[in-house]
Design an enzyme around this catalytic site. Structure first.
Site, PDB file in Angstrom:
ATOM      1  N   GLY A 187     -18.604 -32.430  47.352  1.00 48.97           N
ATOM      2  CA  GLY A 187     -17.066 -31.624  46.901  1.00 48.97           C
ATOM      3  C   GLY A 187     -16.741 -32.563  45.692  1.00 48.97           C
ATOM      4  O   GLY A 187     -16.705 -33.689  45.315  1.00 48.97           O
ATOM      5  N   HIS A 221     -22.202 -32.737  39.375  1.00 45.20           N
ATOM      6  CA  HIS A 221     -22.482 -31.921  40.465  1.00 45.20           C
ATOM      7  C   HIS A 221     -22.747 -30.977  39.476  1.00 45.20           C
ATOM      8  O   HIS A 221     -23.973 -29.959  39.881  1.00 45.20           O
ATOM      9  CB  HIS A 221     -21.479 -31.751  40.663  1.00 45.20           C
ATOM     10  CG  HIS A 221     -20.692 -32.962  41.827  1.00 45.20           C
ATOM     11  ND1 HIS A 221     -19.670 -33.261  42.098  1.00 45.20           N
ATOM     12  CD2 HIS A 221     -21.411 -33.685  42.929  1.00 45.20           C
ATOM     13  CE1 HIS A 221     -19.532 -34.297  42.559  1.00 45.20           C
ATOM     14  NE2 HIS A 221     -20.531 -34.444  43.689  1.00 45.20           N
ATOM     15  N   GLN A 228     -21.842 -39.986  57.748  1.00 42.08           N
ATOM     16  CA  GLN A 228     -22.899 -40.953  56.653  1.00 42.08           C
ATOM     17  C   GLN A 228     -21.694 -41.527  56.374  1.00 42.08           C
ATOM     18  O   GLN A 228     -21.620 -42.565  55.247  1.00 42.08           O
ATOM     19  CB  GLN A 228     -22.943 -40.180  55.698  1.00 42.08           C
ATOM     20  CG  GLN A 228     -22.311 -39.470  54.484  1.00 42.08           C
ATOM     21  CD  GLN A 228     -23.208 -38.430  53.626  1.00 42.08           C
ATOM     22  OE1 GLN A 228     -23.766 -37.764  54.069  1.00 42.08           O
ATOM     23  NE2 GLN A 228     -23.342 -39.122  52.860  1.00 42.08           N
ATOM     24  N   GLY A 244     -29.248 -36.063  42.585  1.00 37.59           N
ATOM     25  CA  GLY A 244     -28.365 -36.670  41.330  1.00 37.59           C
ATOM     26  C   GLY A 244     -29.291 -38.309  41.152  1.00 37.59           C
ATOM     27  O   GLY A 244     -29.221 -39.278  42.735  1.00 37.59           O
ATOM     28  N   GLN A 245     -29.809 -38.733  39.975  1.00 34.43           N
ATOM     29  CA  GLN A 245     -30.184 -39.919  40.044  1.00 34.43           C
ATOM     30  C   GLN A 245     -28.911 -41.349  40.372  1.00 34.43           C
ATOM     31  O   GLN A 245     -29.322 -41.859  40.744  1.00 34.43           O
ATOM     32  CB  GLN A 245     -31.163 -40.389  38.928  1.00 34.43           C
ATOM     33  CG  GLN A 245     -31.747 -41.516  38.340  1.00 34.43           C
ATOM     34  CD  GLN A 245     -31.423 -41.931  37.048  1.00 34.43           C
ATOM     35  OE1 GLN A 245     -31.960 -41.186  36.413  1.00 34.43           O
ATOM     36  NE2 GLN A 245     -31.608 -43.298  37.239  1.00 34.43           N
ATOM     37  N   ASP A 275     -27.263 -41.723  42.752  1.00 37.15           N
ATOM     38  CA  ASP A 275     -27.687 -42.390  44.041  1.00 37.15           C
ATOM     39  C   ASP A 275     -29.078 -41.934  44.325  1.00 37.15           C
ATOM     40  O   ASP A 275     -29.560 -41.533  44.705  1.00 37.15           O
ATOM     41  CB  ASP A 275     -26.813 -41.088  44.815  1.00 37.15           C
ATOM     42  CG  ASP A 275     -25.735 -40.574  45.079  1.00 37.15           C
ATOM     43  OD1 ASP A 275     -24.288 -41.771  45.527  1.00 37.15           O
ATOM     44  OD2 ASP A 275     -24.820 -39.942  44.357  1.00 37.15           O
ATOM     45  N   MET A 333     -20.706 -40.233  36.364  1.00 41.80           N
ATOM     46  CA  MET A 333     -19.630 -40.232  37.202  1.00 41.80           C
ATOM     47  C   MET A 333     -19.903 -39.801  38.581  1.00 41.80           C
ATOM     48  O   MET A 333     -20.442 -39.792  38.587  1.00 41.80           O
ATOM     49  CB  MET A 333     -19.336 -38.448  36.423  1.00 41.80           C
ATOM     50  CG  MET A 333     -19.188 -37.527  35.340  1.00 41.80           C
ATOM     51  SD  MET A 333     -18.829 -36.339  34.925  1.00 41.80           S
ATOM     52  CE  MET A 333     -18.494 -36.240  32.526  1.00 41.80           C
ATOM     53  N   SER A 334     -18.235 -39.977  39.309  1.00 41.71           N
ATOM     54  CA  SER A 334     -18.304 -39.838  40.740  1.00 41.71           C
ATOM     55  C   SER A 334     -17.020 -39.697  41.033  1.00 41.71           C
ATOM     56  O   SER A 334     -15.588 -39.364  40.588  1.00 41.71           O
ATOM     57  CB  SER A 334     -18.429 -41.240  41.078  1.00 41.71           C
ATOM     58  OG  SER A 334     -17.680 -41.525  42.413  1.00 41.71           O
ATOM     59  N   SER A 335     -17.278 -38.620  42.214  1.00 46.96           N
ATOM     60  CA  SER A 335     -15.681 -38.653  42.668  1.00 46.96           C
ATOM     61  C   SER A 335     -14.734 -39.389  42.996  1.00 46.96           C
ATOM     62  O   SER A 335     -13.855 -39.058  43.060  1.00 46.96           O
ATOM     63  CB  SER A 335     -16.423 -37.077  44.560  1.00 46.96           C
ATOM     64  OG  SER A 335     -17.436 -36.277  43.770  1.00 46.96           O
TER      65      SER A 335
HETATM   66  P1  AMP Z   1     -21.734 -36.365  46.648  1.00 43.53           P
HETATM   67  O1  AMP Z   1     -21.097 -35.211  46.266  1.00 43.53           O
HETATM   68  O2  AMP Z   1     -21.266 -37.624  45.530  1.00 43.53           O
HETATM   69  O3  AMP Z   1     -22.352 -37.123  47.826  1.00 43.53           O
HETATM   70  O4  AMP Z   1     -22.882 -35.832  44.997  1.00 43.53           O
HETATM   71  C1  AMP Z   1     -23.610 -34.640  45.413  1.00 43.53           C
HETATM   72  C2  AMP Z   1     -24.691 -34.629  44.481  1.00 43.53           C
HETATM   73  O5  AMP Z   1     -23.939 -35.186  42.944  1.00 43.53           O
HETATM   74  C3  AMP Z   1     -25.761 -36.237  44.405  1.00 43.53           C
HETATM   75  O6  AMP Z   1     -27.051 -35.616  44.900  1.00 43.53           O
HETATM   76  C4  AMP Z   1     -25.076 -37.186  43.788  1.00 43.53           C
HETATM   77  O7  AMP Z   1     -26.755 -37.520  43.437  1.00 43.53           O
HETATM   78  C5  AMP Z   1     -25.482 -35.981  42.514  1.00 43.53           C
HETATM   79  N1  AMP Z   1     -24.468 -36.680  41.455  1.00 43.53           N
HETATM   80  C6  AMP Z   1     -23.178 -37.523  41.931  1.00 43.53           C
HETATM   81  N2  AMP Z   1     -22.736 -37.784  41.134  1.00 43.53           N
HETATM   82  C7  AMP Z   1     -23.459 -37.568  39.631  1.00 43.53           C
HETATM   83  C8  AMP Z   1     -23.650 -38.037  38.232  1.00 43.53           C
HETATM   84  N3  AMP Z   1     -22.627 -38.438  37.871  1.00 43.53           N
HETATM   85  N4  AMP Z   1     -25.040 -36.750  37.235  1.00 43.53           N
HETATM   86  C9  AMP Z   1     -25.373 -36.336  38.634  1.00 43.53           C
HETATM   87  N5  AMP Z   1     -25.316 -36.909  39.772  1.00 43.53           N
HETATM   88  C10 AMP Z   1     -24.529 -36.930  40.519  1.00 43.53           C
END
Ligand code: AMP
Length: 281
Positions: A31, A37, A61, A147-148, A150, A184-186
């Site tokens: 989220g 995302h 995790q 996503g790459q 991670d 991009m990152s939460s």
């Molecule tokens: P998360 O909510 O951070 O667990 O991410 C959920 C999914 O979104 C994972 O597969 C992440 O690798 C992907 N994701 C997160 N940030 C990015 C980004 N900047 N670009 C592409 N995919 C992303």
């Protein structure tokens, strides 16, 4: 779009879709959605009849002292964004719905999980694999999107799916970046304005590494040292790891050749950020 809180309800609705012969794409997330995302959700929308996504900040995790309690959350906004990306079913379980009291079974892996983020975050990938397996068993998708950003996670999920004969295609999507390069990152929401500026050093150091490799540099040690030097120019940056590894095995390499992953984890102030580039040399 329907917002669903329980496993049983989601199973029932998706079973109905499957009986109609519909293909199902799935995007698991924690989220606080951003364009990274949304790129996964939009791709899932293009490739499947039905799209499910989940928002679950997975306690198993996170290690002790990590940011489970403070992880950013904004469900009303996430609901709007997921709907606009074309999600049909948004699964938003509480922790006790996913992990009832007597849950004592986990999914684990050797090797790939011990390096990079696995070395700095013991137990992290066990938590990821366990929750992703549970979500796969509930959703039963044809395709799942990761996503790459991670890179280690998606590699581990691909291997898990293969090793455990899960009949799911894993689709990997490129890193979506801010205009100035920051991945991009939460967790970027934790950064103060000045930390946000400092954080740029991460993507800059990786693109400089890409440039010197393009110009012919192939010594991993030299590139790692250049990245370390560049990141160290930012006072509030502290390096967790800088690794140059084989993109399939995650084993360290000395000469940059073939499929290579350059992955970094850096703390900017208190915020731990990761980024990477993949190269085919
Ligand atoms: P998360 O909510 O951070 O667990 O991410 C959920 C999914 O979104 C994972 O597969 C992440 O690798 C992907 N994701 C997160 N940030 C990015 C980004 N900047 N670009 C592409 N995919 C992303």
């Amino acid at each position: 779009m329907e917002v669903i809180k329980t496993k049983n309800e989601l199973r029932k609705l998706l079973e109905r879709e499957r009986q109609k012969g519909k293909s199902l794409g799935f995007v698991p997330t924690m989220g606080f959605l951003h364009k990274g995302h949304l790129s996964l959700m939009e791709r899932a929308r293009r490739e499947n009849d039905v799209v499910a996504a989940s928002i679950f900040v997975n306690p198993t995790q996170f290690g002790p002292g990590e940011d489970y309690g403070t992880y950013p959350r904004d469900l009303p906004r996430d609901i709007r964004l997921a709907r606009s990306a074309g999600v049909d079913y948004l699964f938003v379980p509480e922790a006790d719905e996913m992990y009832p009291d007597n849950s004592i079974t986990f999914v684990d892996m050797e090797g790939l999980t011990d390096v990079l983020c696995g070395a700095s975050r013991p137990g992290h990938f066990r938590g990821v694999m366990t929750v992703v397996t549970k979500l796969f068993n509930i959703v039963k998708p044809d395709r799942a999107y990761f996503g790459q950003k991670d890179a280690q996670q998606v590699l581990i999920i691909k291997k898990m799916v293969k090793d455990l004969d899960m009949d799911i295609d894993i689709v990997e999507m490129p890193i979506v970046r801010e205009e100035d390069g920051l991945a991009m990152s939460s967790r970027n929401s934790y950064l103060t304005a000045s930390e946000r500026k400092s954080a740029l050093v991460i993507s800059r150091s990786l693109s400089d590494a890409r440039d010197s490799i393009k110009e012919g540099e192939n010594r991993a040690g030299f590139i790692k040292e250049a990245i370390r030097r560049e990141i160290s120019t930012e006072q509030n940056a502290s390096i967790d790891y800088i690794e140059i590894v084989d993109a399939e095995t995650l084993k360290p390499i000395e000469r940059i050749k073939g499929g290579v992953l350059i992955a970094v984890a850096v703390r900017i102030g208190k915020t731990r950020l990761i980024d990477n580039i993949k190269l085919e040399v």
